[in-house]
Write a protein that holds these residues in place. Structure first.
Motif, short mmCIF file in Angstrom:
data_model
loop_
_atom_site.label_atom_id
_atom_site.label_comp_id
_atom_site.label_asym_id
_atom_site.label_seq_id
_atom_site.Cartn_x
_atom_site.Cartn_y
_atom_site.Cartn_z
N ILE A 55 1.07 -0.87 0.35
CA ILE A 55 0.44 -0.51 -0.15
C ILE A 55 0.93 1.38 -0.04
N ALA A 56 2.44 0.95 0.48
CA ALA A 56 3.26 2.38 0.75
C ALA A 56 3.28 3.05 -0.75
N ILE A 57 3.47 1.93 -2.08
CA ILE A 57 3.72 2.32 -3.15
C ILE A 57 2.64 3.02 -3.60
N PRO A 58 1.84 3.14 -3.83
CA PRO A 58 0.54 4.36 -4.13
C PRO A 58 0.95 5.74 -3.57
N LEU A 59 1.23 5.61 -2.27
CA LEU A 59 1.25 6.72 -1.12
C LEU A 59 2.50 6.98 -1.48
N PHE A 60 3.43 6.95 -1.68
CA PHE A 60 4.86 7.42 -2.09
C PHE A 60 5.20 7.97 -3.67
N ILE A 61 4.16 7.25 -4.55
CA ILE A 61 4.31 8.19 -6.03
C ILE A 61 3.01 9.15 -5.87
N LEU A 62 1.93 9.73 -5.37
CA LEU A 62 1.41 10.24 -4.42
C LEU A 62 1.94 11.14 -4.01
N ILE A 63 2.76 11.07 -3.28
CA ILE A 63 3.64 11.84 -2.31
C ILE A 63 4.49 13.31 -3.77
N GLY A 64 5.29 12.53 -4.44
CA GLY A 64 6.33 12.96 -5.57
C GLY A 64 5.41 13.92 -6.75
N GLU A 65 4.14 13.06 -6.85
CA GLU A 65 3.46 14.21 -8.27
C GLU A 65 2.84 15.37 -7.39
N VAL A 66 2.16 15.12 -5.71
CA VAL A 66 1.93 15.89 -5.44
C VAL A 66 2.72 17.29 -4.93
N MET A 67 3.85 16.44 -4.84
CA MET A 67 5.70 17.51 -4.68
C MET A 67 5.91 18.16 -5.63
N ASN A 68 5.42 17.44 -7.23
CA ASN A 68 5.96 18.06 -8.05
C ASN A 68 4.75 19.75 -8.98
N SER A 69 3.45 19.81 -8.10
CA SER A 69 2.23 19.95 -8.83
C SER A 69 2.53 21.93 -7.31
N GLY A 70 3.47 21.07 -6.28
CA GLY A 70 3.14 22.73 -5.07
C GLY A 70 4.29 22.88 -5.26
#
Length: 420
Positions: A55-70
Motif C-alpha cells: 500500500i505504501a507504493i501508491p502513497l509514495f508515488i502520490l507524494i512525488g506528484e503532489v510535491m512536483n505540482s506544489g
C-alpha cells in the motif's frame, strides 16, 4: 530452455515485461503438459499483491506528484543553494544535494530524473555548464531516488524477500549518504580540472531568508523518515501522513498546489501504481513456476561451483545484475532476479537479506545509467535534448565511483546495516 527462449523472443519484440512474465508462465505450463497448474494461476497472481506493505507504493508515488505540482522541488533546490554557497562548481554540488533531498520524497529514479532535469539543467546552462554534463549529472543524482527512503524498489524487495519494509528503508540511508559524498569528491576533482564556474554570491541575510522560506518543505521527508526511524509509524502509515503533509505544504506554504489538480494527480499516481503492482503480481506467479521447475536449485548448484565464499558470490552477483540492469528496468529486473538469487544468498552463503537487498537494488539502479539501454539517460535526453551516449561518456567518473561504492557495500555489510 524453451521457456527462456520464448521469454527472450517476446521481450525483444517489445512486449511489456509484465506480460512477458505472465505469458512465459502460461507457455511453461503447456510445455510440461500440466494444465492443472492453470487453476492456481490467478490465485498466485492475487497472492503476490495481497500485502499490506505494498500500500505504501501508491502513497509514495502520490507524494512525488503532489510535491512536483506544489513547487516543493524548486524550494528544495533553493535550500540546497543556500547551504552550498559560492564554491567552485557550486551548482553541481547543488544538483546532487537537491537530488538527495528530493530522493527522500519521490523514491523513483526515472521520475526524479524527469523532474530534476527540468529544474536543474536550464539553471546550470545559464551559469556556463555544458548541457550534456548537467543532464548526465542529474541522472546520477536521480540514482539516489531508489536508495534513500522512501524507495519503491525497497518496498517491492521487502515483499519479495518477506523482510520488514521499515528495515529495508533504513538500510538505504547510509548507502545514499555514501554515494552523495563520493559524488561530491568527483565534482571537486572535475571542478578543478575543468574549471567549473562558481555559484553567484549571496549575502548571509539572503541565505538566511532562503532557508527560512524553504525549510518548511523539509517537513515532508522529516515526517516520513523520522516516523519510521522512531518507530512511531510503519512505512505505510508514514507514507499516508507524508502525502497529507505534501498537500498541506504545497497548498499553505508554497501556495502553488491547487485542490483542483488533485483528481489528475491521483489518476497519474493510480496508473503508475497499477503498472508497478501488476509487475509484482506477474513476478509472483513467475516465481511460483520457477520453484515448481526447480530452477533455483539448478542455479544454486552452478553458483556453488563458481563462488566458494560470500564475497565471491556477491561480486559475481554484481557482474550478473549489472549486465541485466543494462537491458531491463529496475523493478522488473528486481522482480525477475530476487526470487532466484535471494535463497542462494541467505541459505547457502548466510548473507543478511537486508544487506543483499541493498546490493541488488543499487546494482539494478546503476544499470539504468549503463549502455546499451541506460533508461535514465534517455529520460534526461527527452527533457533536455542532450545526447544519451555523450552523457554517459562525459559523466564516466560518476559511473566508476558508483561501481566502487557498490564493491564497498558488498564487502562491508555494516555500511548498509549500521543503523539497524
Amino acid at each position: 530452455m524453451l521457456t527462456s527462449a520464448f521469454f527472450l523472443a517476446i521481450m525483444l519484440v517489445g512486449v511489456p515485461i509484465g506480460l512477458c512474465l505472465c505469458l512465459s508462465g502460461i507457455f511453461y505450463i503447456y510445455s510440461i503438459d500440466n494444465p492443472v497448474l492453470l487453476q492456481s494461476y490467478a490465485t498466485q497472481m492475487f497472492a503476490g499483491v495481497d500485502s499490506y506493505g505494498l500500500i505504501a507504493i501508491p502513497l509514495f508515488i502520490l507524494i512525488g506528484e503532489v510535491m512536483n505540482s506544489g513547487g516543493i522541488t524548486k524550494r528544495l533546490v533553493d535550500l540546497s543553494m543556500a547551504f552550498i554557497g559560492s564554491v567552485k562548481g557550486g551548482l553541481a554540488y547543488v544538483n546532487i544535494l537537491a537530488n538527495m533531498l528530493v530522493s527522500s520524497i519521490i523514491g523513483s529514479a526515472t521520475a526524479q530524473v524527469a523532474i530534476m532535469s527540468q529544474v536543474m539543467v536550464p539553471e546550470m546552462e545559464k551559469q556556463g555548464y555544458d548541457k550534456t554534463f548537467a543532464a548526465g549529472l542529474t541522472v546520477y543524482g536521480g540514482m539516489l531516488g531508489p536508495i534513500i527512503p522512501p524507495s519503491v524498489m525497497f518496498v517491492v524487495y521487502s515483499v519479495l524477500a518477506q523482510v520488514a519494509v521499515g528495515d529495508m528503508l533504513i538500510a538505504g540511508i547510509l548507502p545514499g549518504i555514501l554515494l552523495t559524498v563520493l559524488f561530491f569528491i568527483v565534482i571537486a576533482c572535475m571542478g578543478w580540472v575543468y574549471n567549473y564556474p562558481r555559484s553567484a554570491k549571496r549575502t548571509l541575510r539572503e541565505r538566511a531568508r532562503t532557508v527560512l522560506v524553504s525549510s518548511p518543505t523539509l517537513l515532508i521527508p522529516l515526517v516520513i523518515v523520522g516516523s519510521i526511524l522512531t518507530g512511531f509509524a510503519n512505512p505505510t502509515e508514514a507514507a499516508a501522513v507524508g502525502a497529507v503533509s505534501a498537500v498541506l505544504v504545497g497548498r499553505y506554504v508554497t501556495r502553488e498546489f491547487k485542490y483542483s489538480e488533485l483528481r489528475a494527480i491521483m489518476l497519474r499516481s493510480a496508473i503508475y501504481s497499477a503498472i508497478v503492482l501488476f509487475l509484482v503480481a506477474a513476478a509472483s506467479v513467475f516465481s511460483w513456476l520457477l520453484i515448481y521447475g526447480k530452477v533455483p536449485q539448478m542455479v544454486t548448484a552452478w553458483v556453488q561451483t563458481v563462488a566458494k565464499d560470500p564475497v565471491t558470490f556477491l561480486l559475481l552477483v554484481n557482474v550478473i545484475l549489472l549486465i541485466i540492469g543494462t537491458v531491463i528496468d529496475g523493478i522488473p529486473g528486481l522482480i525477475m532476479t530476487a526470487p532466484i538469487l535471494l535463497p542462494i544468498a541467505t541459505e547457502v552463503y548466510g548473507i543478511d537479506p537486508r544487506h543483499f537487498g541493498v546490493v541488488i537494488v543499487i546494482n539494478l539502479v546503476l544499470g539504468l545509467m549503463s549502455p546499451p539501454v541506460g533508461l535514465s539517460f534517455f529520460v534526461a535526453a527527452a527533457v533536455t535534448g542532450a545526447k544519451p551516449g555523450k552523457m554517459f561518456i562525459v559523466t564516466l567518473p560518476f559511473f566508476i565511483i558508483s561501481c566502487i561504492a557498490l564493491v564497498m557495500l558488498s564487502l562491508f555489510p555494516s555500511l548498509s546495516l549500521g543503523l539497524l
